[in-house]
Motif scaffolding. Structure first.
Motif, mmCIF file in Angstrom:
data_model
loop_
_atom_site.group_PDB
_atom_site.id
_atom_site.type_symbol
_atom_site.label_atom_id
_atom_site.label_comp_id
_atom_site.label_asym_id
_atom_site.label_seq_id
_atom_site.Cartn_x
_atom_site.Cartn_y
_atom_site.Cartn_z
ATOM 1 N N ASP A 162 -15.150 4.835 9.313
ATOM 2 C CA ASP A 162 -13.739 4.575 9.593
ATOM 3 C C ASP A 162 -12.955 5.027 8.363
ATOM 4 N N VAL A 163 -12.620 6.300 8.356
ATOM 5 C CA VAL A 163 -12.030 6.926 7.160
ATOM 6 C C VAL A 163 -10.706 6.286 6.776
ATOM 7 N N ALA A 164 -9.915 5.934 7.747
ATOM 8 C CA ALA A 164 -8.590 5.396 7.456
ATOM 9 C C ALA A 164 -8.678 4.126 6.615
ATOM 10 N N LEU A 165 -9.435 3.126 7.096
ATOM 11 C CA LEU A 165 -9.548 1.871 6.370
ATOM 12 C C LEU A 165 -10.262 2.063 5.043
ATOM 13 N N LEU A 166 -11.282 2.919 5.044
ATOM 14 C CA LEU A 166 -12.063 3.132 3.829
ATOM 15 C C LEU A 166 -11.214 3.732 2.723
ATOM 16 N N LEU A 167 -10.466 4.792 3.040
ATOM 17 C CA LEU A 167 -9.671 5.459 2.013
ATOM 18 C C LEU A 167 -8.543 4.563 1.516
ATOM 19 N N LYS A 168 -7.919 3.804 2.421
ATOM 20 C CA LYS A 168 -6.846 2.911 1.995
ATOM 21 C C LYS A 168 -7.372 1.841 1.043
ATOM 22 N N THR A 169 -8.513 1.262 1.384
ATOM 23 C CA THR A 169 -9.102 0.231 0.523
ATOM 24 C C THR A 169 -9.499 0.813 -0.826
ATOM 25 N N MET A 170 -10.158 1.987 -0.799
ATOM 26 C CA MET A 170 -10.586 2.619 -2.050
ATOM 27 C C MET A 170 -9.400 2.986 -2.918
ATOM 28 N N VAL A 189 -1.908 6.829 1.452
ATOM 29 C CA VAL A 189 -3.038 6.685 0.526
ATOM 30 C C VAL A 189 -2.598 7.023 -0.895
ATOM 31 N N ALA A 190 -1.801 8.095 -1.046
ATOM 32 C CA ALA A 190 -1.330 8.509 -2.373
ATOM 33 C C ALA A 190 -0.470 7.426 -3.019
ATOM 34 N N LEU A 191 0.415 6.814 -2.245
ATOM 35 C CA LEU A 191 1.288 5.774 -2.800
ATOM 36 C C LEU A 191 0.498 4.517 -3.144
ATOM 37 N N LEU A 192 -0.508 4.187 -2.316
ATOM 38 C CA LEU A 192 -1.343 3.021 -2.608
ATOM 39 C C LEU A 192 -2.095 3.197 -3.923
#
Length: 470
Positions: free
Chosen positions: A210-218, A303-306
């Protein structure tokens, strides 16, 4: 003649029946790496036959089973009959209704359920069937909805209609239910011929993250952790702190670039579905590439802003809003570049292992030639081109110019051995051979990489689809 037959069938309300035959069908792989045989035109000594002089017949109105030991060539025979393997790579004849097979037309009127499920893990059962139905019925929602409701009832999937397909890392429906969904995907357009490879198998589909959740968390976690490690690295004018801050820029780029490889399994899974649908004329390669790019733009901006929001202020970078906005823009472009690179090579590689090896090797090479380890002047002339192709070079320069260039950068000073104050920004940028105006030129080059890799990925996918349709 084909149009006349279709017209007659439409007038009489009857569906065309198909008799399929093969005569002395032969097929073998060349000694070129199998997954790349479409890329090379030169052939060398071929390997042993997979199929040799196979005679086969499937008559209308009958259920025909192909039995044999593992590795006997059952799947290969089905792929040839389904039009998935180009007839130009076979010997012998494939005949449909006493005429040489027109693979492109036959794929449109038939269904082929592969041994491995090619399904989107995050869609529900109903959404999966509706997605396929709307492609086949060209967006006629009412007709597609009615057909999906009928299939859910016929396949016994009504009780899991709102359940996600799932994957090994994200549990969803069972293996047998996935098999029925795969059959339903090919039944939505009511094919005249249905081919099933291992129809009773209940194996789970290949895993997809689940790339979306994974990248946001990372992104958010790594941004905070890095910020606490490099906290206030810029507040001390000592050279050691300068080196620490440059090290932060380099590590940030490494993290941002490498995180994009998490999307590789998703792209590989999408490619299988894409090849299946485009071979049947459901949609075009260009539609997939454009929509995929547009969907990722706002997501990767998030993702960039997070990542940028916590790390920029914790590290103690230049405390002006324009500096933060430019830093965030560069981070976004970096993520888009790496995402485009992964999307491009996922169209080329045969599997996840080779994909990760190739992408990791390229990323390492790009980092080596970025100018961080070896200055451009010290790189041998025959390797200089890698310096300009490096995806690390341009964002690293952007970070340095954003931090040390301009009026705010010039206000800092670096104490020399003699106690004199040297203009920090001007001196450092001069040492690196950088000019403040390069910050926008480099962004333009990064945008060129994004478009270039997407375009190259489109060409590879188009050629793969073209090879199948021959």
């Amino acid at each position: 003649m084909e149009l006349l037959t279709k017209a007659q069938n439409t007038m009489t309300g009857k569906k065309t029946q198909y008799r399929i035959k093969t005569k002395k069908l032969c097929y073998r792989l060349s000694s070129t790496v199998d997954q790349f045989k479409w890329l090379f035109k030169r052939e060398v000594t071929p390997k042993a036959y997979i199929l040799k002089n196979v005679n086969f017949e499937a008559r209308p109105g009958e259920i025909t089973a192909i039995a044999g030991a593992s590795g006997a060539g059952k799947t290969t025979l089905l792929e040839i009959v389904a039009g998935m393997i180009p007839l130009s790579s076979t010997a012998g004849q494939v005949i449909v209704n006493d005429q040489p097979m027109n693979a492109q037309h036959f794929r449109r009127v038939s269904g082929y359920v592969t041994q491995e499920e090619a399904l989107f893990p995050l869609l529900t059962v109903e959404e999966t069937l509706l997605y396929s139905a709307r492609l086949r019925f060209h967006g006629v929602h009412q007709k597609a909805t009615a057909r999906v409701s009928e299939l859910l009832r016929e396949l016994g999937l009504q009780h899991v209609a709102d359940v996600r397909i799932g994957s090994e890392s994200n549990r969803g429906i069972s293996g047998g239910e996935k098999r029925r969904v795969s059959i339903g995907v090919d039944l939505v357009h009511d094919p005249a011929v249905l081919l099933l490879d291992e129809p009773t198998s209940g194996l789970d589909s290949s895993s997809a993250l689940d790339v979306a959740l994974l990248l946001k968390t990372m992104a958010s976690t790594q941004g905070f952790v890095l910020g606490t490690i490099f906290m206030n690295a810029a507040n001390d004018p000592r050279r050691a702190k300068l080196q620490t801050q440059i090290g932060f820029f380099a590590f940030s780029l490494t993290f941002l670039m490498s995180s994009a490889t998490e999307g590789l399994p998703i792209y590989l899974q999408e490619r299988r579905i894409l090849m299946r649908e485009t071979s049947r004329g459901a949609y075009r390669i260009s539609s997939y590439v454009i929509s995929n790019t547009l969907v990722f733009l706002p997501f990767l901006l998030g993702v960039a802003l997070l990542y940028a929001t916590p790390v920029y202020w914790l590290v103690g970078l230049r405390r002006e809003i324009d500096g933060f906005l430019y830093f965030s823009l560069v981070v976004w472009m970096v993520i888009l570049m790496s995402n485009s690179l992964v999307a491009c090579f996922s169209a080329l590689v045969p599997n996840f292992i080779m994909g990760t090896s190739l992408v990791a090797g390229l990323m390492g090479s790009f980092f080596l030639f970025s100018g961080f380890f070896i200055p451009k002047e010290d790189i041998p002339s025959y390797w200089t081109f890698m310096h300009y192709l490096s995806l690390f070079k341009y964002p690293l320069e952007c970070f340095l110019i954003n931090e040390y260039g301009g009026e705010q950068g010039r206000r800092r000073c670096l104490q020399s051995v003699g106690g004199d104050c040297i203009l920090y920004g001007d001196w450092f940028l001069m040492q690196q051979g950088l000019k403040p105006s390069q910050k926008w030129i480099n962004l333009g080059i990064m945008l060129g990489f994004i478009i270039g890799y997407r375009w190259l990925g489109f060409l590879i996918l188009w050629y793969r689809s073209y090879r199948i349709s021959k």
